[in-house]
Design a protein around this motif. Sequence first.
Motif, PDB file in Angstrom:
ATOM      1  N   HIS A  57       0.850  -1.185   0.000  1.00  0.00           N
ATOM      2  CA  HIS A  57       0.000   0.000   0.000  1.00  0.00           C
ATOM      3  C   HIS A  57       0.890   1.241   0.000  1.00  0.00           C
ATOM      4  CE1 HIS A  57      -3.559   2.360   0.743  1.00  0.00           C
ATOM      5  NE2 HIS A  57      -2.980   2.920   1.788  1.00  0.00           N
ATOM      6  N   HIS A  58       0.523   2.209  -0.807  1.00  0.00           N
ATOM      7  CA  HIS A  58       1.299   3.440  -0.857  1.00  0.00           C
ATOM      8  C   HIS A  58       1.172   4.214   0.446  1.00  0.00           C
ATOM      9  CE1 HIS A  58       2.416   2.989  -4.980  1.00  0.00           C
ATOM     10  NE2 HIS A  58       1.159   2.901  -5.378  1.00  0.00           N
ATOM     11  N   LYS A  59       2.249   4.864   0.804  1.00  0.00           N
ATOM     12  CA  LYS A  59       2.281   5.702   1.990  1.00  0.00           C
ATOM     13  C   LYS A  59       1.362   6.909   1.792  1.00  0.00           C
ATOM     14  CE  LYS A  59       5.702   8.569   3.707  1.00  0.00           C
ATOM     15  NZ  LYS A  59       7.080   8.935   3.890  1.00  0.00           N
ATOM     16  N   GLN A  60       0.748   7.365   2.858  1.00  0.00           N
ATOM     17  CA  GLN A  60      -0.105   8.556   2.801  1.00  0.00           C
ATOM     18  C   GLN A  60       0.720   9.778   3.188  1.00  0.00           C
ATOM     19  OE1 GLN A  60      -3.524   8.863   1.987  1.00  0.00           O
ATOM     20  NE2 GLN A  60      -3.172   6.809   1.224  1.00  0.00           N
ATOM     21  N   CYS A  61       0.581  10.818   2.389  1.00  0.00           N
ATOM     22  CA  CYS A  61       1.239  12.087   2.681  1.00  0.00           C
ATOM     23  C   CYS A  61       0.180  13.143   2.967  1.00  0.00           C
ATOM     24  CB  CYS A  61       2.099  12.528   1.501  1.00  0.00           C
ATOM     25  SG  CYS A  61       3.583  11.528   1.303  1.00  0.00           S
ATOM     26  N   TYR A  62       0.602  14.215   3.598  1.00  0.00           N
ATOM     27  CA  TYR A  62      -0.315  15.281   3.974  1.00  0.00           C
ATOM     28  C   TYR A  62       0.221  16.620   3.506  1.00  0.00           C
ATOM     29  CZ  TYR A  62      -2.424  11.734   6.852  1.00  0.00           C
ATOM     30  OH  TYR A  62      -3.036  10.581   7.265  1.00  0.00           O
ATOM     31  N   GLY A  63      -0.678  17.492   3.141  1.00  0.00           N
ATOM     32  CA  GLY A  63      -0.338  18.856   2.746  1.00  0.00           C
ATOM     33  C   GLY A  63      -1.491  19.747   3.158  1.00  0.00           C
ATOM     34  N   GLY A  64      -1.587  20.907   2.566  1.00  0.00           N
ATOM     35  CA  GLY A  64      -2.669  21.809   2.921  1.00  0.00           C
ATOM     36  C   GLY A  64      -2.919  22.836   1.837  1.00  0.00           C
ATOM     37  N   THR A  65      -4.050  23.509   1.969  1.00  0.00           N
ATOM     38  CA  THR A  65      -4.395  24.568   1.015  1.00  0.00           C
ATOM     39  C   THR A  65      -4.785  25.849   1.732  1.00  0.00           C
ATOM     40  OG1 THR A  65      -6.707  23.882   0.844  1.00  0.00           O
ATOM     41  CG2 THR A  65      -5.171  22.908  -0.734  1.00  0.00           C
ATOM     42  N   GLY A  66      -4.381  26.009   2.975  1.00  0.00           N
ATOM     43  CA  GLY A  66      -4.684  27.249   3.694  1.00  0.00           C
ATOM     44  C   GLY A  66      -5.897  27.110   4.591  1.00  0.00           C
ATOM     45  N   LEU A  67      -6.660  28.196   4.701  1.00  0.00           N
ATOM     46  CA  LEU A  67      -7.812  28.211   5.591  1.00  0.00           C
ATOM     47  C   LEU A  67      -8.934  27.332   5.048  1.00  0.00           C
ATOM     48  CD1 LEU A  67      -7.948  31.986   6.567  1.00  0.00           C
ATOM     49  CD2 LEU A  67      -7.091  30.077   7.932  1.00  0.00           C
ATOM     50  N   CYS A  68      -9.702  26.778   5.947  1.00  0.00           N
ATOM     51  CA  CYS A  68     -10.783  25.869   5.589  1.00  0.00           C
ATOM     52  C   CYS A  68     -11.910  26.616   4.885  1.00  0.00           C
ATOM     53  CB  CYS A  68     -11.324  25.203   6.847  1.00  0.00           C
ATOM     54  SG  CYS A  68     -12.596  24.007   6.476  1.00  0.00           S
ATOM     55  N   SER A  69     -12.482  25.957   3.874  1.00  0.00           N
ATOM     56  CA  SER A  69     -13.667  26.480   3.198  1.00  0.00           C
ATOM     57  C   SER A  69     -14.496  25.291   2.754  1.00  0.00           C
ATOM     58  CB  SER A  69     -13.275  27.331   1.993  1.00  0.00           C
ATOM     59  OG  SER A  69     -12.791  26.503   0.949  1.00  0.00           O
ATOM     60  N   SER A  70     -15.653  25.548   2.209  1.00  0.00           N
ATOM     61  CA  SER A  70     -16.506  24.454   1.742  1.00  0.00           C
ATOM     62  C   SER A  70     -15.891  23.746   0.539  1.00  0.00           C
ATOM     63  CB  SER A  70     -17.898  24.984   1.381  1.00  0.00           C
ATOM     64  OG  SER A  70     -17.797  25.945   0.344  1.00  0.00           O
ATOM     65  N   ALA A  71     -14.894  24.358  -0.089  1.00  0.00           N
ATOM     66  CA  ALA A  71     -14.230  23.754  -1.253  1.00  0.00           C
ATOM     67  C   ALA A  71     -12.940  23.030  -0.872  1.00  0.00           C
ATOM     68  CB  ALA A  71     -13.933  24.832  -2.288  1.00  0.00           C
ATOM     69  N   CYS A  72     -12.735  22.748   0.402  1.00  0.00           N
ATOM     70  CA  CYS A  72     -11.491  22.121   0.875  1.00  0.00           C
ATOM     71  C   CYS A  72     -11.202  20.823   0.126  1.00  0.00           C
ATOM     72  CB  CYS A  72     -11.574  21.886   2.376  1.00  0.00           C
ATOM     73  SG  CYS A  72     -10.143  21.027   3.075  1.00  0.00           S
ATOM     74  N   ASN A  73     -12.165  19.907   0.080  1.00  0.00           N
ATOM     75  CA  ASN A  73     -11.958  18.616  -0.571  1.00  0.00           C
ATOM     76  C   ASN A  73     -11.637  18.805  -2.054  1.00  0.00           C
ATOM     77  OD1 ASN A  73     -11.911  15.715  -0.436  1.00  0.00           O
ATOM     78  ND2 ASN A  73     -13.835  15.738  -1.558  1.00  0.00           N
ATOM     79  N   GLN A  74     -12.372  19.686  -2.718  1.00  0.00           N
ATOM     80  CA  GLN A  74     -12.158  19.954  -4.141  1.00  0.00           C
ATOM     81  C   GLN A  74     -10.772  20.561  -4.383  1.00  0.00           C
ATOM     82  OE1 GLN A  74     -15.169  22.410  -5.901  1.00  0.00           O
ATOM     83  NE2 GLN A  74     -14.053  22.673  -7.805  1.00  0.00           N
ATOM     84  N   ASN A  75     -10.366  21.496  -3.527  1.00  0.00           N
ATOM     85  CA  ASN A  75      -9.051  22.125  -3.669  1.00  0.00           C
ATOM     86  C   ASN A  75      -7.930  21.095  -3.528  1.00  0.00           C
ATOM     87  OD1 ASN A  75     -10.286  24.588  -4.024  1.00  0.00           O
ATOM     88  ND2 ASN A  75     -10.010  25.240  -1.909  1.00  0.00           N
ATOM     89  N   CYS A  76      -8.072  20.177  -2.586  1.00  0.00           N
ATOM     90  CA  CYS A  76      -7.049  19.148  -2.386  1.00  0.00           C
ATOM     91  C   CYS A  76      -6.997  18.198  -3.580  1.00  0.00           C
ATOM     92  CB  CYS A  76      -7.320  18.367  -1.104  1.00  0.00           C
ATOM     93  SG  CYS A  76      -7.010  19.327   0.398  1.00  0.00           S
ATOM     94  N   ALA A  77      -8.170  17.852  -4.112  1.00  0.00           N
ATOM     95  CA  ALA A  77      -8.224  16.959  -5.269  1.00  0.00           C
ATOM     96  C   ALA A  77      -7.537  17.596  -6.474  1.00  0.00           C
ATOM     97  CB  ALA A  77      -9.671  16.612  -5.598  1.00  0.00           C
ATOM     98  N   GLN A  78      -7.630  18.930  -6.594  1.00  0.00           N
ATOM     99  CA  GLN A  78      -6.989  19.633  -7.709  1.00  0.00           C
ATOM    100  C   GLN A  78      -5.490  19.795  -7.486  1.00  0.00           C
ATOM    101  OE1 GLN A  78      -9.280  23.254  -7.879  1.00  0.00           O
ATOM    102  NE2 GLN A  78     -10.860  22.351  -9.180  1.00  0.00           N
TER     103      GLN A  78
END
Length: 102
Positions: A57-78
């Motif tokens: 299984h591939h290792k999971q990595c973490y990052g961020g896109t700044g402050l939380c918004s309703s588009a958080c999941n979409q921003n991470c996917a992009q």
Amino acid sequence: MERVKANSCQDPLGSCLQCDERCKAKHGPTGQASCDSRNQLCTCYYTCGPPSTTPPHHKQCYGGTGLCSSACNQNCAQKYLGGSGFCESIGNSRLCKCQYPC
């Protein structure tokens, strides 16, 4: 014929925000998420057992896109290939955190 019974393992995932999505992202489609409403903690239950012949299984990595918004999941996917996002409180701020395979 000898049968091997798979064990059930659990993985504490922290906040209940997007608990089921994070559980399945980390442990696959059979992962079962449970949110303890009293403590607001997410636990992921998944099948584990002896090593399989499937690729690791591939290792999971973490990052961020700044402050939380309703588009958080979409921003991470992009931003991250295969990424999913969830909001997490750190101090007085709510930040959008991304989880993705690496």
